[in-house]
Design an enzyme around this catalytic site. Structure first.
Site, PDB file in Angstrom:
ATOM      1  N   GLN A 130       1.716   3.157  -3.165  1.00 26.75           N
ATOM      2  CA  GLN A 130       2.351   4.423  -5.185  1.00 26.75           C
ATOM      3  C   GLN A 130       2.964   5.751  -5.314  1.00 26.75           C
ATOM      4  O   GLN A 130       3.533   6.312  -5.945  1.00 26.75           O
ATOM      5  CB  GLN A 130       0.939   4.002  -5.810  1.00 26.75           C
ATOM      6  CG  GLN A 130      -0.077   5.036  -5.000  1.00 26.75           C
ATOM      7  CD  GLN A 130      -1.805   5.679  -5.954  1.00 26.75           C
ATOM      8  OE1 GLN A 130      -1.377   5.161  -7.452  1.00 26.75           O
ATOM      9  NE2 GLN A 130      -2.757   5.611  -5.192  1.00 26.75           N
ATOM     10  N   LEU A 131       2.742   6.374  -4.223  1.00 29.16           N
ATOM     11  CA  LEU A 131       2.977   7.812  -4.096  1.00 29.16           C
ATOM     12  C   LEU A 131       4.863   7.507  -3.659  1.00 29.16           C
ATOM     13  O   LEU A 131       6.095   8.344  -4.434  1.00 29.16           O
ATOM     14  CB  LEU A 131       2.976   8.136  -2.515  1.00 29.16           C
ATOM     15  CG  LEU A 131       2.635  10.117  -2.134  1.00 29.16           C
ATOM     16  CD1 LEU A 131       3.425  10.993  -3.871  1.00 29.16           C
ATOM     17  CD2 LEU A 131       2.609  10.722  -1.508  1.00 29.16           C
TER      18      LEU A 131
ATOM     19  N   ILE B  92       5.487   2.247  11.109  1.00 29.59           N
ATOM     20  CA  ILE B  92       5.396   3.563  11.492  1.00 29.59           C
ATOM     21  C   ILE B  92       4.300   3.692  13.095  1.00 29.59           C
ATOM     22  O   ILE B  92       3.911   4.354  13.994  1.00 29.59           O
ATOM     23  CB  ILE B  92       4.884   5.113  11.353  1.00 29.59           C
ATOM     24  CG1 ILE B  92       3.836   4.577  10.303  1.00 29.59           C
ATOM     25  CG2 ILE B  92       6.267   4.855   9.744  1.00 29.59           C
ATOM     26  CD1 ILE B  92       2.390   6.026   9.225  1.00 29.59           C
TER      27      ILE B  92
ATOM     28  N   THR C 253      -4.765   3.144   3.733  1.00 25.04           N
ATOM     29  CA  THR C 253      -5.559   4.054   2.943  1.00 25.04           C
ATOM     30  C   THR C 253      -6.905   3.201   2.393  1.00 25.04           C
ATOM     31  O   THR C 253      -7.527   3.535   1.421  1.00 25.04           O
ATOM     32  CB  THR C 253      -4.515   3.550   1.590  1.00 25.04           C
ATOM     33  OG1 THR C 253      -4.428   2.812   1.452  1.00 25.04           O
ATOM     34  CG2 THR C 253      -3.634   5.159   2.329  1.00 25.04           C
TER      35      THR C 253
ATOM     36  N   THR D 212      -5.560  14.181   3.119  1.00 22.75           N
ATOM     37  CA  THR D 212      -6.077  14.027   1.844  1.00 22.75           C
ATOM     38  C   THR D 212      -7.392  14.713   1.940  1.00 22.75           C
ATOM     39  O   THR D 212      -7.901  15.834   3.165  1.00 22.75           O
ATOM     40  CB  THR D 212      -7.262  12.519   2.498  1.00 22.75           C
ATOM     41  OG1 THR D 212      -7.776  12.143   2.192  1.00 22.75           O
ATOM     42  CG2 THR D 212      -7.834  12.152   3.894  1.00 22.75           C
TER      43      THR D 212
ATOM     44  N   TYR E 150     -11.572   6.981   8.275  1.00 22.78           N
ATOM     45  CA  TYR E 150     -10.274   6.831   7.413  1.00 22.78           C
ATOM     46  C   TYR E 150     -10.214   8.532   7.932  1.00 22.78           C
ATOM     47  O   TYR E 150      -8.544   8.706   7.679  1.00 22.78           O
ATOM     48  CB  TYR E 150     -10.354   6.908   5.651  1.00 22.78           C
ATOM     49  CG  TYR E 150      -9.531   6.739   5.130  1.00 22.78           C
ATOM     50  CD1 TYR E 150      -8.126   6.560   5.156  1.00 22.78           C
ATOM     51  CD2 TYR E 150      -9.729   8.314   3.954  1.00 22.78           C
ATOM     52  CE1 TYR E 150      -7.367   7.051   4.339  1.00 22.78           C
ATOM     53  CE2 TYR E 150      -8.737   7.998   3.153  1.00 22.78           C
ATOM     54  CZ  TYR E 150      -7.122   8.747   3.625  1.00 22.78           C
ATOM     55  OH  TYR E 150      -6.123   8.176   2.873  1.00 22.78           O
TER      56      TYR E 150
ATOM     57  N   TRP F  96      -7.897  11.775  -4.486  1.00 23.58           N
ATOM     58  CA  TRP F  96      -8.435  10.867  -6.427  1.00 23.58           C
ATOM     59  C   TRP F  96      -7.158  10.353  -6.833  1.00 23.58           C
ATOM     60  O   TRP F  96      -6.685  10.873  -8.194  1.00 23.58           O
ATOM     61  CB  TRP F  96      -8.916  11.886  -6.550  1.00 23.58           C
ATOM     62  CG  TRP F  96     -10.432  11.462  -6.502  1.00 23.58           C
ATOM     63  CD1 TRP F  96     -11.046  12.292  -4.799  1.00 23.58           C
ATOM     64  CD2 TRP F  96     -11.091  11.686  -7.372  1.00 23.58           C
ATOM     65  NE1 TRP F  96     -12.225  11.927  -4.749  1.00 23.58           N
ATOM     66  CE2 TRP F  96     -12.636  12.520  -6.297  1.00 23.58           C
ATOM     67  CE3 TRP F  96     -12.228  12.067  -8.544  1.00 23.58           C
ATOM     68  CZ2 TRP F  96     -13.689  12.347  -6.507  1.00 23.58           C
ATOM     69  CZ3 TRP F  96     -13.287  11.905  -9.157  1.00 23.58           C
ATOM     70  CH2 TRP F  96     -14.658  12.184  -7.959  1.00 23.58           C
TER      71      TRP F  96
HETATM   72  N1  LIG Z   1      -4.686   7.180  -3.168  1.00 19.76           N
HETATM   73  C1  LIG Z   1      -4.910   7.954  -2.619  1.00 19.76           C
HETATM   74  O1  LIG Z   1      -6.207   8.161  -3.154  1.00 19.76           O
HETATM   75  C2  LIG Z   1      -5.352   9.101  -1.798  1.00 19.76           C
HETATM   76  C3  LIG Z   1      -5.813  10.162  -1.537  1.00 19.76           C
HETATM   77  C4  LIG Z   1      -5.880  11.733  -0.483  1.00 19.76           C
HETATM   78  C5  LIG Z   1      -4.905  11.044   0.139  1.00 19.76           C
HETATM   79  N2  LIG Z   1      -3.880  10.891   0.076  1.00 19.76           N
HETATM   80  C6  LIG Z   1      -2.612  10.116   0.896  1.00 19.76           C
HETATM   81  O2  LIG Z   1      -1.309   9.756   0.299  1.00 19.76           O
HETATM   82  C7  LIG Z   1      -0.367   9.273   1.047  1.00 19.76           C
HETATM   83  C8  LIG Z   1       0.071   7.810   0.203  1.00 19.76           C
HETATM   84  O3  LIG Z   1      -1.218   7.086  -0.241  1.00 19.76           O
HETATM   85  P1  LIG Z   1      -0.813   5.955  -1.285  1.00 19.76           P
HETATM   86  O4  LIG Z   1      -1.808   6.047  -2.330  1.00 19.76           O
HETATM   87  O5  LIG Z   1       0.452   6.074  -2.111  1.00 19.76           O
HETATM   88  O6  LIG Z   1      -1.180   5.137  -0.496  1.00 19.76           O
HETATM   89  P2  LIG Z   1      -0.687   3.063  -0.577  1.00 19.76           P
HETATM   90  O7  LIG Z   1      -0.664   2.957  -2.140  1.00 19.76           O
HETATM   91  O8  LIG Z   1      -1.931   2.876  -0.716  1.00 19.76           O
HETATM   92  O9  LIG Z   1       0.260   2.843   0.496  1.00 19.76           O
HETATM   93  C9  LIG Z   1       0.262   3.570   1.179  1.00 19.76           C
HETATM   94  C10 LIG Z   1       1.431   2.102   1.758  1.00 19.76           C
HETATM   95  O10 LIG Z   1       1.752   2.807   3.455  1.00 19.76           O
HETATM   96  C11 LIG Z   1       2.135   1.430   4.076  1.00 19.76           C
HETATM   97  N3  LIG Z   1       1.948   1.408   5.333  1.00 19.76           N
HETATM   98  C12 LIG Z   1       0.668   0.679   6.025  1.00 19.76           C
HETATM   99  N4  LIG Z   1       0.979   1.198   7.543  1.00 19.76           N
HETATM  100  C13 LIG Z   1       1.999   1.615   7.413  1.00 19.76           C
HETATM  101  C14 LIG Z   1       2.782   1.120   9.024  1.00 19.76           C
HETATM  102  N5  LIG Z   1       2.323   0.676  10.353  1.00 19.76           N
HETATM  103  N6  LIG Z   1       3.682   1.346   8.596  1.00 19.76           N
HETATM  104  C15 LIG Z   1       5.152   1.655   7.818  1.00 19.76           C
HETATM  105  N7  LIG Z   1       4.235   1.613   6.107  1.00 19.76           N
HETATM  106  C16 LIG Z   1       2.918   1.339   6.415  1.00 19.76           C
HETATM  107  C17 LIG Z   1       1.606   0.456   3.153  1.00 19.76           C
HETATM  108  O11 LIG Z   1       3.002  -0.734   3.587  1.00 19.76           O
HETATM  109  P3  LIG Z   1       2.208  -2.171   2.960  1.00 19.76           P
HETATM  110  O12 LIG Z   1       2.973  -2.078   1.213  1.00 19.76           O
HETATM  111  O13 LIG Z   1       3.362  -3.259   3.472  1.00 19.76           O
HETATM  112  O14 LIG Z   1       0.783  -2.401   2.905  1.00 19.76           O
HETATM  113  C18 LIG Z   1       1.631   1.290   1.875  1.00 19.76           C
HETATM  114  O15 LIG Z   1       3.374   0.622   0.877  1.00 19.76           O
HETATM  115  C19 LIG Z   1      -0.798   9.044   2.046  1.00 19.76           C
HETATM  116  O16 LIG Z   1      -0.842   9.057   3.134  1.00 19.76           O
HETATM  117  C20 LIG Z   1      -2.983   8.455   1.721  1.00 19.76           C
HETATM  118  O17 LIG Z   1      -3.903   9.267   2.632  1.00 19.76           O
HETATM  119  C21 LIG Z   1      -4.021   8.756  -1.098  1.00 19.76           C
END
Ligand SMILES: NC(=O)c1ccc[n+]([C@@H]2O[C@H](COP(=O)([O-])OP(=O)(O)OC[C@H]3O[C@@H](n4cnc5c(N)ncnc54)[C@H](OP(=O)(O)O)[C@@H]3O)[C@@H](O)[C@H]2O)c1
Length: 304
Positions: A11-12, A36, A61, A100, A124, A149
């Site tokens: 999503q980001l 990665i 995540t 996070t 996590y 969040w």
């Molecule tokens: N979501 C939250 O509420 C939240 C809160 C605090 C911090 N964050 C941080 O914000 C950042 C962005 O989060 P988000 O919500 O955008 O996450 P997301 O929607 O879950 O997207 C994560 C992406 O990472 C990809 N990924 C997972 N394993 C991988 C690998 N081995 N190699 C390459 N790509 C890989 C996934 O690919 P696939 O599509 O193939 O699975 C997915 O597209 C992350 O660092 C997360 O920890 C998120």
């Protein structure tokens, strides 16, 4: 500026692709193009594209799943991040890594500063903390941006889940004793672009929308705003019941308080964060426009 983004379909990452200005040449790579966990994949991707900055938006995540899948959580959130830092070092490339609020234990009662001690409660959070530490050890000049969040009108997130459940059910129970700040991907993307524009920016920053609330408050705001916009079926009434975390057992323990202080971010970028309820209204409006467009498109197809 040339910018390489990992986790293309997250999503980001999607928001970064949508919001990059014309001054940015952005390449986003998905897991198939750049896993990665694989150091060679990462080094090749960075060397071939030769970016000025790498933004690591890829992560494992699934917070609850991580409790029984620690090996994969660490492979992505610690080793994967180390691979990216090493590739950036070899290519003399800047790095912005996203982390996070779950690195904190939630025992504080005032907003966490970037310099506060980390003490994650679950796998996590621990894997993300390990990723931060590897970045800091290898690249002290890298930017680590902690957020919380995260939601968006695209992707899987709390806002989308709540809207689906509110359309299906008459009653929902939502946790009231975990306090944090909902953060939209447009806020995050704007912040990331401001940080990479500032060549002096380095170290840990915190970014969330402004204010604070519980998951229950977030659900009630989604319900009230979605109803006002007509995003829920007409005359649909849903009772939202506040419950304690202990009434909704989950595999991973979460911080009960994880509000992040963003004064360092504001000082270094000039950005002023807006109240999360105001930003939520904007995201719901975007969803309304997208839903109307999808309906219009499907009418066009069925009229053909
Ligand atoms: N979501 C939250 O509420 C939240 C809160 C605090 C911090 N964050 C941080 O914000 C950042 C962005 O989060 P988000 O919500 O955008 O996450 P997301 O929607 O879950 O997207 C994560 C992406 O990472 C990809 N990924 C997972 N394993 C991988 C690998 N081995 N190699 C390459 N790509 C890989 C996934 O690919 P696939 O599509 O193939 O699975 C997915 O597209 C992350 O660092 C997360 O920890 C998120």
């Amino acid at each position: 500026m040339r910018v390489l983004v990992t986790g293309k379909h997250g999503q980001l990452s999607k928001q970064l692709q949508l919001d990059a200005s014309a001054a940015i040449t952005l390449q986003a790579l998905d897991r198939a193009q750049c896993d990665i966990r694989n150091a060679t994949d990462v080094l090749t991707a960075v060397t071939d594209f030769s970016p000025d900055v790498v933004i690591n938006a890829a992560a494992y995540t699934a917070v609850d799943q991580a409790e029984s899948d620690a090996e994969q959580a660490y492979a992505v959130n610690a080793l994967g991040v180390e691979n990216i830092a090493r590739a950036c070092l070899s290519n003399d490339t800047r790095l912005l890594h996203v982390s996070t609020d779950f690195v904190f234990n939630g025992q504080q009662s005032q907003p966490y500063q970037p310099s506060d001690v980390i003490d994650p409660l679950g796998v996590y959070g621990a894997s993300k903390a390990a990723g931060e530490q590897r970045v800091q050890a290898l690249m002290p000049a890298a930017i680590i941006l902690r957020t919380a969040w995260v939601y968006s009108c695209h992707g899987n997130n709390f806002m989308k889940t709540m809207l689906r459940l509110m359309a299906e059910r008459d009653e929902l129970s939502v946790v009231v004793d975990q306090i944090g700040t909902p953060t939209s991907t447009p806020t995050l993307a704007q912040t990331i672009f401001a940080l990479i524009d500032n060549t002096q920016a380095q170290g840990i920053y915190h970014c969330t929308d402004a204010g604070q609330g519980s998951w229950y408050d977030f659900a009630v705001a989604i319900y009230e705003q979605a109803q006002a916009l007509g995003l829920l079926p007409a005359n649909k009434s849903v009772t939202i019941r506040p419950i304690k975390t202990t009434e909704y057992p989950a595999p991973a323990q979460r911080p009960s308080y994880s509000v992040l202080d963003h004064s360092r971010l504001q000082a270094d970028t000039g950005l002023v964060m807006r109240d999360w309820r105001v930003v939520l209204a904007e995201e719901l409006n975007k969803l309304l426009v997208e839903t109307a467009q999808t309906l219009k498109d499907s009418e066009c197809i069925s009229n053909k």
